[in-house]
Design a protein around this motif. Sequence first.
Motif, mmCIF file in Angstrom:
data_model
loop_
_atom_site.group_PDB
_atom_site.id
_atom_site.type_symbol
_atom_site.label_atom_id
_atom_site.label_comp_id
_atom_site.label_asym_id
_atom_site.label_seq_id
_atom_site.Cartn_x
_atom_site.Cartn_y
_atom_site.Cartn_z
ATOM 1 N N ASP A 102 1.389 7.814 1.225
ATOM 2 C CA ASP A 102 0.198 7.453 2.005
ATOM 3 C C ASP A 102 0.386 7.735 3.496
ATOM 4 O OD1 ASP A 102 2.135 5.591 2.477
ATOM 5 O OD2 ASP A 102 0.935 3.839 1.941
ATOM 6 N N ASP A 103 1.461 8.487 3.832
ATOM 7 C CA ASP A 103 1.782 8.867 5.213
ATOM 8 C C ASP A 103 2.148 7.675 6.098
ATOM 9 O OD1 ASP A 103 1.487 11.615 4.831
ATOM 10 O OD2 ASP A 103 -0.679 11.517 5.163
ATOM 11 N N GLU A 104 2.506 6.562 5.480
ATOM 12 C CA GLU A 104 3.021 5.410 6.218
ATOM 13 C C GLU A 104 4.540 5.372 6.066
ATOM 14 O OE1 GLU A 104 1.467 3.382 8.170
ATOM 15 O OE2 GLU A 104 -0.630 3.836 7.709
ATOM 16 N N GLU A 105 5.215 4.837 7.088
ATOM 17 C CA GLU A 105 6.671 4.738 7.040
ATOM 18 C C GLU A 105 7.063 3.359 6.510
ATOM 19 O OE1 GLU A 105 10.267 6.492 9.820
ATOM 20 O OE2 GLU A 105 8.567 5.509 10.781
ATOM 21 N N TYR A 106 8.096 3.349 5.658
ATOM 22 C CA TYR A 106 8.543 2.117 5.016
ATOM 23 C C TYR A 106 10.038 1.925 5.234
ATOM 24 C CZ TYR A 106 4.024 2.048 2.677
ATOM 25 O OH TYR A 106 2.677 2.013 2.419
ATOM 26 N N LYS A 107 10.467 0.669 5.055
ATOM 27 C CA LYS A 107 11.869 0.322 5.309
ATOM 28 C C LYS A 107 12.406 -0.567 4.191
ATOM 29 C CE LYS A 107 12.620 -2.948 8.339
ATOM 30 N NZ LYS A 107 12.763 -3.665 9.633
ATOM 31 N N TRP A 108 13.526 -0.135 3.586
ATOM 32 C CA TRP A 108 14.275 -0.986 2.657
ATOM 33 C C TRP A 108 15.411 -1.637 3.438
ATOM 34 C CZ3 TRP A 108 13.028 -2.774 -1.893
ATOM 35 C CH2 TRP A 108 12.279 -2.025 -2.796
ATOM 36 N N GLN A 125 4.441 -5.880 7.010
ATOM 37 C CA GLN A 125 4.098 -6.608 5.794
ATOM 38 C C GLN A 125 5.044 -6.246 4.653
ATOM 39 O OE1 GLN A 125 1.654 -9.021 5.254
ATOM 40 N NE2 GLN A 125 1.611 -8.961 7.491
ATOM 41 N N PRO A 126 5.547 -7.250 3.919
ATOM 42 C CA PRO A 126 6.399 -6.952 2.763
ATOM 43 C C PRO A 126 5.594 -6.297 1.647
ATOM 44 C CG PRO A 126 5.950 -9.311 2.891
ATOM 45 C CD PRO A 126 5.386 -8.701 4.137
ATOM 46 N N VAL A 127 6.187 -5.282 1.040
ATOM 47 C CA VAL A 127 5.541 -4.551 -0.045
ATOM 48 C C VAL A 127 6.216 -4.857 -1.380
ATOM 49 C CG1 VAL A 127 5.029 -2.243 -0.955
ATOM 50 C CG2 VAL A 127 4.809 -2.703 1.500
ATOM 51 N N ALA A 128 7.546 -4.942 -1.365
ATOM 52 C CA ALA A 128 8.290 -5.222 -2.596
ATOM 53 C C ALA A 128 9.552 -5.999 -2.246
ATOM 54 C CB ALA A 128 8.640 -3.928 -3.325
ATOM 55 N N ARG A 129 10.016 -6.759 -3.217
ATOM 56 C CA ARG A 129 11.212 -7.577 -3.019
ATOM 57 C C ARG A 129 11.984 -7.639 -4.335
ATOM 58 N NH1 ARG A 129 12.192 -11.683 0.632
ATOM 59 N NH2 ARG A 129 10.023 -11.490 1.330
ATOM 60 N N GLY A 147 14.251 -9.040 -10.735
ATOM 61 C CA GLY A 147 13.180 -8.069 -10.853
ATOM 62 C C GLY A 147 12.559 -7.709 -9.520
ATOM 63 N N LEU A 148 11.703 -6.704 -9.577
ATOM 64 C CA LEU A 148 10.950 -6.250 -8.409
ATOM 65 C C LEU A 148 9.601 -6.950 -8.376
ATOM 66 C CD1 LEU A 148 11.304 -2.351 -8.137
ATOM 67 C CD2 LEU A 148 11.829 -4.018 -6.354
ATOM 68 N N GLN A 149 9.326 -7.635 -7.287
ATOM 69 C CA GLN A 149 8.002 -8.203 -7.059
ATOM 70 C C GLN A 149 7.261 -7.247 -6.136
ATOM 71 O OE1 GLN A 149 8.615 -12.097 -5.420
ATOM 72 N NE2 GLN A 149 9.633 -12.890 -7.235
ATOM 73 N N ILE A 150 6.164 -6.674 -6.622
ATOM 74 C CA ILE A 150 5.448 -5.642 -5.872
ATOM 75 C C ILE A 150 4.054 -6.145 -5.519
ATOM 76 C CG2 ILE A 150 4.617 -3.263 -5.897
ATOM 77 C CD1 ILE A 150 6.757 -2.650 -8.004
ATOM 78 N N ALA A 151 3.744 -6.150 -4.225
ATOM 79 C CA ALA A 151 2.431 -6.579 -3.750
ATOM 80 C C ALA A 151 1.436 -5.426 -3.875
ATOM 81 C CB ALA A 151 2.540 -7.030 -2.295
#
Length: 200
Positions: A102-108, A125-129, A147-151
Motif C-alpha cells: 500500500d506504499d506505506e512503511e512498516y516496522k517490525w 498504529q499497531p498492525v500485528a502482534r 499466534g499473530l493478532q492482525i488488526a
Amino acid sequence: MRLYLVPNDPERTTLVSANGVAHYQVTTTKTHRLAPTVLHIRRPADSEDDSFVADVEWKRFGAHPTVRTSVLDGMMQELQVRQLLYKLGKHFSPTRYFLGNDDEEYKWKPEKGSGHVLTQLKSGQPVARFTQELVKEGFFRGERKWGLQIAPTTLDIDMIVLTFIIMEKRRRDRVAADGMRNQERDEDPVEGGCEGGMGN
C-alpha cells in the motif's frame, strides 16, 4: 484476525485461524547436507502457482539469504532479505522496516516479554502482534497458544506473514546462538581449572 502457530515453530508450522481453518503452511527443506536450507510459505489452493507465497533460501558460509516472492507488487522477483527487511541508521538493532504493498512503511520491532510488534511508521498504529494468549473461544478454546493478532489493515496479509516468519526465525536463531555462547562461557572456567590443576 488471529492466526495461531501450530506448532510454535516458524520453520515448520501451520497458521490456523480461531475456527480451525489452515491459512498458511510453512515447511523447511534441505536437498542434501551441504545444500542451503529453504523455507517455503504456502496457502491452501488448487494449484502450486496459486498456493505459492514465498521461498526463503538461507545461504551458507555467511552469504545473505534471499527471498523469492510476488507479494511485493504482483510480479515474481528474487531479492536479498536485507533488501526486503531493511534497517535504518548505523546502530545495531533487531528492528527492521519494509515498504508495504500500500506504499506505506512498516516496522517490525521485538517487544520485551512477548514477540514482535508490527506498526505503521507514519501513524504509529499497531498492525500485528505476535503473542501468547489463553484462547477463549473457537477451535482452540481453553488452550494457551502463540499466534499473530492482525488488526484491520490495507497491508496484504501475505506480506505480514512473510515478513513475520523471517523476523521470528532470525530472532530464535539469535536466542539459540546466545545460549550456546553462554554455555561455552560457563564451561570455560571449569576446563581451565582442570588444566591448571593438572599442570601443577
